[in-house]
Scaffold this motif. Structure first.
Motif, PDB file in Angstrom:
ATOM      1  N   ASN A  41       0.840  -1.195   0.000  1.00 24.48           N
ATOM      2  CA  ASN A  41       0.000   0.000   0.000  1.00 24.48           C
ATOM      3  C   ASN A  41       0.874   1.243   0.000  1.00 24.48           C
ATOM      4  OD1 ASN A  41      -2.610   1.446   0.370  1.00 24.48           O
ATOM      5  ND2 ASN A  41      -1.684   2.034   2.317  1.00 24.48           N
ATOM      6  N   ALA A  42       0.551   2.191  -0.871  1.00 23.51           N
ATOM      7  CA  ALA A  42       1.303   3.451  -0.940  1.00 23.51           C
ATOM      8  C   ALA A  42       0.774   4.418   0.116  1.00 23.51           C
ATOM      9  CB  ALA A  42       1.174   4.069  -2.326  1.00 23.51           C
ATOM     10  N   ARG A  43       1.672   4.893   0.978  1.00 23.63           N
ATOM     11  CA  ARG A  43       1.265   5.812   2.037  1.00 23.63           C
ATOM     12  C   ARG A  43       1.072   7.230   1.523  1.00 23.63           C
ATOM     13  NH1 ARG A  43       5.239   5.382   7.008  1.00 23.63           N
ATOM     14  NH2 ARG A  43       3.763   6.960   7.748  1.00 23.63           N
ATOM     15  N   PHE A  44       1.834   7.624   0.498  1.00 26.73           N
ATOM     16  CA  PHE A  44       1.731   8.972  -0.060  1.00 26.73           C
ATOM     17  C   PHE A  44       1.472   8.897  -1.556  1.00 26.73           C
ATOM     18  CE2 PHE A  44       4.949   9.601   3.457  1.00 26.73           C
ATOM     19  CZ  PHE A  44       4.024  10.116   4.351  1.00 26.73           C
ATOM     20  N   SER A  45       0.632   9.796  -2.064  1.00 29.85           N
ATOM     21  CA  SER A  45       0.329   9.812  -3.493  1.00 29.85           C
ATOM     22  C   SER A  45       1.448  10.447  -4.309  1.00 29.85           C
ATOM     23  CB  SER A  45      -0.978  10.574  -3.754  1.00 29.85           C
ATOM     24  OG  SER A  45      -0.862  11.934  -3.335  1.00 29.85           O
ATOM     25  N   GLN A  46       2.203  11.349  -3.685  1.00 28.80           N
ATOM     26  CA  GLN A  46       3.299  12.029  -4.366  1.00 28.80           C
ATOM     27  C   GLN A  46       4.633  11.615  -3.750  1.00 28.80           C
ATOM     28  OE1 GLN A  46       3.169  14.916  -6.862  1.00 28.80           O
ATOM     29  NE2 GLN A  46       1.258  13.830  -7.258  1.00 28.80           N
ATOM     30  N   SER A  47       5.641  11.436  -4.597  1.00 30.96           N
ATOM     31  CA  SER A  47       6.974  11.125  -4.079  1.00 30.96           C
ATOM     32  C   SER A  47       7.568  12.377  -3.436  1.00 30.96           C
ATOM     33  CB  SER A  47       7.881  10.622  -5.206  1.00 30.96           C
ATOM     34  OG  SER A  47       7.975  11.591  -6.241  1.00 30.96           O
ATOM     35  N   ARG A  48       8.603  12.175  -2.637  1.00 33.65           N
ATOM     36  CA  ARG A  48       9.272  13.293  -1.974  1.00 33.65           C
ATOM     37  C   ARG A  48      10.764  13.160  -2.208  1.00 33.65           C
ATOM     38  NH1 ARG A  48       8.927  14.998   4.474  1.00 33.65           N
ATOM     39  NH2 ARG A  48       9.151  17.256   4.131  1.00 33.65           N
ATOM     40  N   ARG A  49      11.385  14.239  -2.660  1.00 31.94           N
ATOM     41  CA  ARG A  49      12.790  14.184  -3.020  1.00 31.94           C
ATOM     42  C   ARG A  49      13.702  14.638  -1.892  1.00 31.94           C
ATOM     43  NH1 ARG A  49       9.900  13.635  -7.154  1.00 31.94           N
ATOM     44  NH2 ARG A  49      10.698  12.846  -9.148  1.00 31.94           N
ATOM     45  N   HIS A  50      14.819  13.935  -1.785  1.00 30.63           N
ATOM     46  CA  HIS A  50      15.857  14.262  -0.813  1.00 30.63           C
ATOM     47  C   HIS A  50      17.172  14.436  -1.560  1.00 30.63           C
ATOM     48  CE1 HIS A  50      13.593  13.135   2.930  1.00 30.63           C
ATOM     49  NE2 HIS A  50      12.887  12.457   2.029  1.00 30.63           N
ATOM     50  N   TYR A  51      17.969  15.399  -1.131  1.00 30.65           N
ATOM     51  CA  TYR A  51      19.254  15.657  -1.772  1.00 30.65           C
ATOM     52  C   TYR A  51      20.330  15.885  -0.714  1.00 30.65           C
ATOM     53  CZ  TYR A  51      16.044  16.879  -5.579  1.00 30.65           C
ATOM     54  OH  TYR A  51      15.036  16.869  -6.510  1.00 30.65           O
ATOM     55  N   ASP A  52      21.561  15.648  -1.121  1.00 25.47           N
ATOM     56  CA  ASP A  52      22.711  16.063  -0.321  1.00 25.47           C
ATOM     57  C   ASP A  52      23.561  16.946  -1.213  1.00 25.47           C
ATOM     58  OD1 ASP A  52      24.935  16.475   1.237  1.00 25.47           O
ATOM     59  OD2 ASP A  52      25.067  14.409   1.939  1.00 25.47           O
ATOM     60  N   ALA A  53      23.528  18.248  -0.930  1.00 23.54           N
ATOM     61  CA  ALA A  53      24.256  19.204  -1.761  1.00 23.54           C
ATOM     62  C   ALA A  53      25.739  19.250  -1.423  1.00 23.54           C
ATOM     63  CB  ALA A  53      23.646  20.596  -1.617  1.00 23.54           C
ATOM     64  N   GLY A  54      26.145  18.554  -0.378  1.00 24.28           N
ATOM     65  CA  GLY A  54      27.549  18.566   0.005  1.00 24.28           C
ATOM     66  C   GLY A  54      28.460  18.022  -1.078  1.00 24.28           C
ATOM     67  N   THR A  55      27.961  17.071  -1.865  1.00 22.42           N
ATOM     68  CA  THR A  55      28.774  16.486  -2.933  1.00 22.42           C
ATOM     69  C   THR A  55      29.006  17.463  -4.079  1.00 22.42           C
ATOM     70  OG1 THR A  55      26.759  15.517  -3.876  1.00 22.42           O
ATOM     71  CG2 THR A  55      28.086  14.118  -2.432  1.00 22.42           C
ATOM     72  N   GLY A  56      28.277  18.588  -4.069  1.00 23.86           N
ATOM     73  CA  GLY A  56      28.453  19.588  -5.111  1.00 23.86           C
ATOM     74  C   GLY A  56      29.437  20.676  -4.746  1.00 23.86           C
ATOM     75  N   VAL A  57      29.897  20.662  -3.508  1.00 29.63           N
ATOM     76  CA  VAL A  57      30.862  21.676  -3.052  1.00 29.63           C
ATOM     77  C   VAL A  57      32.249  21.329  -3.579  1.00 29.63           C
ATOM     78  CG1 VAL A  57      31.974  22.730  -1.054  1.00 29.63           C
ATOM     79  CG2 VAL A  57      29.524  22.220  -0.986  1.00 29.63           C
TER      80      VAL A  57
END
Length: 214
Positions: A41-57
């Protein structure tokens, strides 16, 4: 304070965002039955994005830019725009957005507002992602395959297209759009931990970001 009121219309430093890591998260409940089958069962209808911007430094200047940005947003208090390096257009990354990229709906002669969406997959099972932060200067709209003049529609704060009274799509007319877009995010930490010695030694700081719903 509402989520929308605490949103700053500024973009996270581009040079850093293009080196970030991350992507969408889904929350599903999976129960194993005695038969060996699973109930999902899907708890949320929309996905949620997570990022780590540290790798861009890459440089000390990048780190300083992020520090200034963090302070200006008061840490996690105010959300902001983030350019997802993997998914930022209504089309494929190597293509240029066109007004026929995404189907937004069909007109009925009276409806003047249409939500921007990006479709993943095909058919009835396709996932429609709501796009709330398009880049206004890149937005192109078409009705029944004919591009609409920019004077005939506007873009409101929630990311909806609003047609002018004399340009409302006719009955059954297909409304489509193409655009570039940002992701509304906030810092997912109340503290930014940095060390000049560690940075010179090649250790990348963690700069977590999480998508917010507007």
């Amino acid at each position: 304070m509402s989520e929308l009121a605490s949103f700053h219309e500024v973009r996270f430093p581009l040079a850093v965002s293009f080196g970030a890591t991350g992507g969408p998260e889904r929350r599903n409940e999976i129960v194993s039955l005695t038969s060996g089958r699973e109930k999902r069962n899907a708890r949320f209808s929309q996905s949620r994005r997570h990022y780590d911007a540290g790798t861009g430094v890459r440089t000390l200047e990048d780190l300083h830019d992020v520090l200034v940005f963090f302070e200006a947003r008061r840490g996690s208090l105010h959300a902001f725009r983030f350019r997802d390096p993997f998914d930022m257009k209504s089309c494929r990354p190597e293509e240029t957005p066109s007004p026929q990229d995404q189907v937004l709906g069909r007109g009925d002669g009276t409806t003047s507002r249409f939500k921007l969406v990006k479709r993943y997959g095909t058919g009835e099972d396709a996932y429609e992602r709501l796009i709330s932060k398009p880049v206004a200067s890149t937005l192109k709209v078409a009705v029944d395959g004919v591009e609409v003049a920019s004077a005939d529609f506007s873009l409101d704060a929630s990311g909806e297209i609003v047609f002018a009274p004399d340009a409302v799509p006719a009955q059954n007319a297909e409304v489509t759009a193409g655009y570039e877009f940002d992701v509304p995010v906030r810092f997912d930490s109340e503290r930014m931990s940095m060390s000049l010695t560690a940075f010179k030694a090649g250790q990348i700081p963690s700069i977590p970001l999480v998508e917010v719903l507007l």
